[in-house]
Design an enzyme around this catalytic site. Structure first.
Site, short mmCIF file in Angstrom:
data_model
loop_
_atom_site.label_atom_id
_atom_site.label_comp_id
_atom_site.label_asym_id
_atom_site.label_seq_id
_atom_site.Cartn_x
_atom_site.Cartn_y
_atom_site.Cartn_z
N SER A 236 55.89 59.66 71.99
CA SER A 236 55.46 58.28 72.21
C SER A 236 55.67 57.50 70.93
O SER A 236 55.82 58.09 69.86
CB SER A 236 53.97 58.23 72.59
OG SER A 236 53.16 58.34 71.44
N ASP A 237 55.66 56.19 71.00
CA ASP A 237 55.54 55.43 69.76
C ASP A 237 54.04 55.40 69.41
O ASP A 237 53.19 55.85 70.18
CB ASP A 237 56.14 54.03 69.88
CG ASP A 237 56.50 53.47 68.50
OD1 ASP A 237 56.03 54.01 67.49
OD2 ASP A 237 57.25 52.48 68.43
N TRP A 238 53.75 54.87 68.25
CA TRP A 238 52.40 54.91 67.69
C TRP A 238 51.37 54.37 68.70
O TRP A 238 51.36 53.17 69.00
CB TRP A 238 52.38 54.07 66.41
CG TRP A 238 51.09 54.09 65.67
CD1 TRP A 238 49.97 53.39 65.95
CD2 TRP A 238 50.82 54.84 64.48
NE1 TRP A 238 49.01 53.66 65.03
CE2 TRP A 238 49.50 54.54 64.11
CE3 TRP A 238 51.55 55.74 63.70
CZ2 TRP A 238 48.89 55.10 62.99
CZ3 TRP A 238 50.95 56.30 62.58
CH2 TRP A 238 49.64 55.98 62.24
#
Ligand code: BGC
Length: 793
Positions: free
Chosen positions: A320-322
């Protein structure tokens, strides 16, 4: 400037309190893990990785790797499985809960990965806890944003793309991998391969610009540079193609904003560089923050599973992104964290970075039958497979080596590479009356501008552990290059961050007494970065008026731009004798700029992105489609502006040299092509000036009429050639069906019979053209996308 990520206060965690242990102990622990998994040593069992993930799928047999993963997963508890899906940040190691809290989670197998933790000793200590003290001894994988160098900072990616040199991109990624792996890292969240057509978007700096073909070639080169020939090598790091997908299409250029893109736009514009990265073997992908036409990427099963894993046959792991999974709640698509976790996991997000919806809810959801255990197992398998392919089960400490940290980082060879790539990335935008190159032996040279003396700005954004003490400013680069008798006078003049004009007087006085003036203006690195959208893309602060005052003195004036996005600077473009786009070039910025200003290097960079005249023209990109009323038409009712020309200030592919190149018209091997044929195109280029230099020869294609409208021009090939004064060369390209193909009305990839135009030249708007026909009595020719083509190298 952002050393690692905006989300981390402190990036270097306190080292865990336990002492690090020797490799032998690690090997013992790994052997225990293998024995538990009921399997022989994976190193002995592992075969060389297949050339591409797609080939791997095609030839899928139950490999030793899969047998190993099967037996390991079979022994994991539900909690241990969910633990593998959690990636914590360094801030979480040092922050509330402290290092003991994190160590305890590692011991319990509740964390599978860290980001923003680095340093050989630190990583060895944490890894030792994972492989010696956790029940199944599964190693951790450590990732970080290594974007354009680790300690040896190279040009920002947009600048490097201006080199149009895949070998330069490969080399800078290779150097970054050698250095980062010494610090114990296994994995970088790079390359960013997002196509960007909106220079207001600050993250345009992190990618390769606006073109899907240039972007694809550079994406593949960067993946190969990071990963090297063998992912298990101690100096290889896994690459991440990010942000999947269409993140650069944010409405209004506002970071994280929604994207409404057709499947055609995705397949033709945004996806090709991702496909190229997958073909080049990118081990991981990162989902993007944005939604696409109503579905956030983190919940987009079509994108992350059907297309990426199904259609493309890619076998890697999606991170995932942050906090991107947690953000499915504010997106308004998940009511609570359980739903966010369910959506993320079933869409195909394997590893959750920072947010904790998986950790908090998945075990229960599996127990209640809300999430099938097979879906969880598949995500676990992909994470463990990455660890296996990195060789972590065989040697959990890999490249982490305090001695290597000292000896293989910021070496003279790495600096020399950074200087070469930096000089290649500089674009000469304008050079009236041969203002450049400057003579080294001027009596007095005035250097002006806050950015000229700013060593930290040279590094650009996302500079990892790059230090300003290592960097050479433009001013120092110039001082080091002039002859001993030349006096260099410096005045700060103006800065990008203030409207203060108090420095004008001293700057004008310095310029008045000089034989020539170098003015350095632009942005701070923090202005073109994540969450740094600008609504105006002109020179901030009091810089433009300073340029105008200096210009009024009538001295030879060279304006050097430092910036991470295209700027709209029409006054400079029309008035300054010489204009140089120097971006943020890294630790060797000063010497590289001086090499170009004084002619030791003949500039050869070309713009990887269009420079507009005004922010109101955005989006403005060369490969647009035509309207029914093309702007060029003489009639008033055409597609243009009433207050500014519709054309760019500087087009895609533009870049001058200190010499001149003459092009022949393109010559074709045939003017009628049949299905499956290849078309030979040759063009003769002559250096008609008096200096040797490099030229990037560009080939564009246009399908004159299709069943759907086609772009007016699309880059299909390019080649960098070196020519001595007076020398000629003939550059040959071969085009095939793949180059003519596009997605038709029913989204089938076909080459349609009819007329095409081949254009060759030195920029997208400086070309000569010739036509040919594709004949196909049976109609459109199906051309499936494949790896191994020029488009997906
Ligand atoms: C960025 C990613 C980056 C991640 C980790 C996010 O804010 O969008 O590109 O890899 O942070 O630092």
């Amino acid at each position: 400037m952002r050393p690692t990520s905006p989300h981390t206060g402190s990036h270097r965690p306190h080292p865990p309190s336990r002492p690090s242990v020797a490799r032998a102990a690690a090997a013992r622990a790994a052997t225990v893990a293998l024995a538990l998994a009921g399997c022989a040593s994976p190193r002995a069992a592992s075969a060389p990785a297949p050339a591409t993930p797609i080939a791997a799928t095609a030839a899928r047999v139950r490999s030793a790797e899969e047998v190993f993963l099967d037996s390991l997963i079979a022994r994991m508890t539900l909690e241990e499985k969910v633990g593998q899906l959690m990636q914590s940040s360094g801030a979480q190691v040092t922050g509330p809960g402290g290092s003991e809290g994190s160590l305890e989670q590692v011991r319990r197998g509740a964390i599978g990965s860290f980001l923003n933790v680095y340093g050989a000793d630190t990583i060895r200590s944490l890894q030792r806890v994972a492989v010696e003290e956790s029940r199944l001894h599964i190693p951790l994988v450590f990732g970080q944003d290594v974007i354009h160098g680790w300690r040896t900072t190279f040009p920002v990616p947009l600048a490097e793309a201006a080199s149009w040199d895949p070998e330069a991109a490969r080399l800078s990624a290779r150097v970054a991998a050698v250095e980062a792996s010494a610090y114990g890292l296994h994995w970088t969240f790079a390359p960013m391969v997002d196509i960007a057509r909106d220079p207001r978007w600050g993250r345009i700096v992190e990618g390769a610009g606006e073109d899907p073909y240039l972007g694809s070639v550079l994406a593949a080169a960067r993946v190969r540079g990071f990963q090297g020939a063998d992912l298990r090598a101690p100096d290889a790091i896994a690459a991440t193609a990010k942000h999947f997908a269409a993140y650069g299409g944010a409405e209004g250029g506002r970071d994280y904003n929604v994207v409404d893109a057709s499947e055609r736009a995705l397949r033709e514009v945004y996806l090709p560089p991702f496909r190229a990265a997958a073909c080049a073997g990118a081990a991981t992908f990162m989902a993007s923050f944005n939604e696409i036409s109503g579905v956030p990427a983190h919940a987009n099963r079509w994108l992350l599973t059907d297309l990426l894993r199904g259609e493309w046959g890619w076998e890697g792991m999606v991170v995932s992104d942050w906090a991107g999974v947690g953000e499915l709640m504010p997106h308004g698509i998940a009511a609570d964290s359980a739903e966010a976790a369910r959506l993320g996991l079933t869409a195909g997000v394997d590893l959750e970075m920072v947010s904790t919806t998986y950790r908090a809810t998945l075990a229960d959801q599996v127990r209640r039958g809300q999430v099938p255990v097979a879906v969880l197992d598949e995500a676990v398998r992909r994470i463990l497979r990455l660890k296996y392919r990195l060789g972590l089960f065989a040697d959990p400490y890999r490249g982490a080596d305090a001695a290597r940290e000292r000896t293989q980082v910021l070496t003279p060879e790495h600096r020399a590479a950074a200087r070469r790539v930096a000089a290649e990335s500089i674009v000469l935008l304008r050079n009236e009356r041969q203002t450049l190159p400057l003579r080294r032996d001027l009596r007095t040279l005035a250097v002006i501008g806050a950015l000229a003396a700013d060593t930290s700005a040279t590094l650009g954004n996302w500079a990892a552990i790059g230090r300003k003490e290592d960097a050479v400013s433009v001013l120092d680069g110039i001082r080091g290059a002039v002859s001993p008798g030349t006096r260099v006078v410096y005045a700060r003049g103006a800065s990008p961050t203030s409207a203060d004009t108090a420095g004008y007087r001293a700057a004008v006085a310095a310029a008045r007494g000089a034989d020539a003036v170098v003015l350095v203006v632009g942005e701070t690195p923090g202005m073109s970065a994540e969450a740094r959208t600008r609504s105006r893309i002109d020179l901030p602060g009091a810089q433009l008026a300073l340029a105008q005052r200096l210009h009024a003195l009538g001295k030879p004036l060279v304006v050097v731009l430092m910036n991470g996005r295209p700027l709209a600077v029409p006054w400079l473009a029309e008035n300054t004798p010489a204009l140089v786009e120097a971006w943020f070039l890294g630790v060797e910025m000063g010497p590289a700029v001086a090499d170009v200003l004084f002619g030791a290097v003949n500039p050869s960079g070309k713009l990887p992105v269009t420079f507009p005249r005004s922010v109101g023209q955005i989006p403005l990109y060369y490969n647009h489609r035509e309207t029914g009323r093309p702007a060029e038409a003489l009639n008033g009712y055409t597609s243009k502006y009433i207050d500014v020309a519709w054309t760019p200030q500087y087009p895609f592919g533009h870049g001058l040299s200190y010499t001149t190149f003459a092009y022949s018209a393109p010559r074709l091997s045939t003017t009628t092509l049949a299905a499956g044929d290849s078309l030979g195109v040759e063009v003769t280029v002559t250096n008609t000036g008096s200096r040797e230099g490099d030229e990037v020869v560009q080939l564009y294609l246009r399908d004159e009429s299709g069943s759907v409208t086609r772009p007016v021009s699309e880059l299909r090939r390019f080649r960098r050639v070196h020519l001595r004064a007076g020398e000629s060369t003939t550059v040959r390209f071969a085009l095939g069906m793949d180059d003519l193909a596009f997605y038709d009305l029913r989204m089938r990839r076909v080459a349609e019979p009819g007329w095409f135009r081949v254009m060759t030249g030195s920029s997208s708007r400086d070309v000569q053209e010739v036509q040919f026909r594709l004949d196909s009595p049976s109609g459109p020719i199906p051309v499936p996308e494949r790896c191994g083509t020029a488009r997906f190298p």
